[in-house]
Design an enzyme around this catalytic site. Structure first.
Site, PDB file in Angstrom:
ATOM      1  CB  THR A   1      -0.896  -0.006   1.263  1.00  0.00           C
ATOM      2  OG1 THR A   1      -1.676  -1.196   1.241  1.00  0.00           O
ATOM      3  CG2 THR A   1      -1.796   1.207   1.307  1.00  0.00           C
TER       4      THR A   1
ATOM      5  CG  ASP B   1       2.667  -9.214   8.163  1.00  0.00           C
ATOM      6  OD1 ASP B   1       2.010 -10.040   8.822  1.00  0.00           O
ATOM      7  OD2 ASP B   1       2.564  -9.081   6.930  1.00  0.00           O
TER       8      ASP B   1
ATOM      9  CG  HIS C   1       4.577 -11.383   3.694  1.00  0.00           C
ATOM     10  ND1 HIS C   1       4.089 -12.351   2.868  1.00  0.00           N
ATOM     11  CD2 HIS C   1       5.144 -10.462   2.882  1.00  0.00           C
ATOM     12  CE1 HIS C   1       4.348 -12.045   1.619  1.00  0.00           C
ATOM     13  NE2 HIS C   1       5.000 -10.900   1.595  1.00  0.00           N
TER      14      HIS C   1
ATOM     15  NE  ARG D   1      -1.764 -35.339  16.227  1.00  0.00           N
ATOM     16  CZ  ARG D   1      -1.189 -36.514  16.016  1.00  0.00           C
ATOM     17  NH1 ARG D   1      -0.019 -36.574  15.376  1.00  0.00           N
ATOM     18  NH2 ARG D   1      -1.740 -37.633  16.450  1.00  0.00           N
TER      19      ARG D   1
END
Ligand code: F6P
Length: 357
Positions: free
Chosen positions: A114, A136, A180, A275
């Site tokens: 952006t 982030d 990210h 897991r």
């Protein structure tokens, strides 16, 4: 009279509404008359003239509301100069809509991508003020972005829940955290949730070091191991590849994400059960935490102040505990990553957390 266009772009996060409310409340609280044009779904609204006029009333009662009342979308910067499928020049279209509505300024809330477009619009002559949003926390020029602390809370809650079940079973649990290409969220949630191993993109991991850490816990009598793994975590071998080679490798990866790959490697090498839990977009959802409500409100108010004094071309950020205005050209196109030598990393290591390095 000030005519303000507002939009939220990129992945949403908590406190977008709180930030917009801060801007509008600050402006409404001044002697200036204001008109607010809310563009729907990010830059798309500005490109295609999809907007609605908003009043102070629209911003009332939204402090605690997650998401964004304007909607959001991703408009990749790398395609911004390419005409759309109907041949529309997106940058020209945005400029035309800005001038058609006789806007004094655009308030743009967003993250890295952006900000590249916001800076482009600035260089094209539009008045722009931005606010730093992203879970982030990887935006250059600000120590903190809003949404981040709320996401840390959610990822931490997830690790906390895993902890109780992990203590009942002698298993290895991986919680995959968003972020990210940056490790801020994983590092903070990992420490807050008491993870034993934290993998972040800035510190490439060696699978054997991870197994050493698991074995060491076994020897000390710990039945389980909790790992906080960033979605962008990368192995030492992969970190040596070029960007292109790595992208190619990811295309052919047989696992849905890095966590599943790490899990499979651990299972093969140790025979232990692993897991994986992926909280995914829950990390961006729900009501903003009190920190983010306060932070976003402050940033919004300061953005309002800049508009009132006609100072444009800045992101309102936060540096060394002060709200600051950062020139957009300094922000755009840069990533703020975790420094592998940062004291927070050192301190995590001091208490025995392994980074698999
Ligand atoms: O940038 C915020 C973020 O949530 C990242 O942490 C994540 O990698 C990405 O967005 C997910 O994007 P999308 O919502 O487009 O799947």
């Amino acid at each position: 009279m000030k005519r303000i266009g507002m939009l939220t772009s990129g992945g949403d996060c908590q406190a977008l509404n709180a930030a917009m409310r801060g801007v509008v409340k600050c402006l409404s609280n001044s002697d200036e008359q204001i008109e607010i044009y809310g563009f729907n779904n990010g830059y798309r609204g500005l490109i295609y003239g999809d907007f609605r006029m908003l009043t102070g009333q629209d911003f009332s009662g939204i402090l605690t509301k997650g998401g964004t009342i304007l909607g959001s979308s991703r408009t990749p910067f790398k395609l911004i100069r390419e005409p759309d499928e109907n041949g529309i020049d997106k940058v020209e279209a945005m400029k035309q809509n800005y001038y058609k509505l006789k806007l004094d300024c655009l308030v743009i809330l967003g993250g890295n991508g952006t900000h590249k477009t916001a800076n482009l619009l600035r260089t094209e002559g539009l008045n722009v003020i931005t606010l730093p949003k992203t879970i982030d926390n990887d935006l250059w020029g600000t120590d903190m972005t809003f949404g981040f602390q709320s996401a840390v809370n959610i990822a931490t809650d997830c690790i906390d829940c895993i902890h109780t079940t992990a203590s009942s079973h002698g298993r290895i649990f991986i919680v995959e955290v968003m972020g990210h290409k940056a490790g801020w969220l994983t590092l903070n949630a990992g420490i807050a949730g008491g993870a034993d191993i934290i993998l972040i993109p800035e510190i490439p991991y060696d699978i054997d070091k991870i197994i050493e850490a698991i074995d060491a816990r076994d020897k000390r009598g710990s039945k389980f191991t909790i790992m906080a793994v960033a979605e962008g975590a990368i192995s030492k071998e992969d970190a040596k590849l070029s960007k292109k080679e790595y992208k190619e490798k990811l295309k052919n990866r047989q696992y849905p994400s890095v966590s599943y790959e790490v899990a499979a490697e651990i299972e093969t090498k140790t025979g232990k059960e692993v897991r994986v839990t992926v909280p995914g977009h829950t990390q961006r959802g729900g009501s903003p935490c009190p920190y983010d409500r306060v932070f976003a409100t402050r940033l919004g108010a300061e953005a309002g102040k800049l508009i009132l004094s006609g100072e444009y071309g800045f992101m309102v950020g936060y540096k060394n505990r002060e709200i600051v205005k950062v020139p957009l050209e300094d922000v755009a196109g840069k990533l703020k990553s975790v420094d592998p030598d940062a004291t927070i990393v050192q301190e995590a290591k001091m208490i025995g957390i392994s980074f698999g390095d």
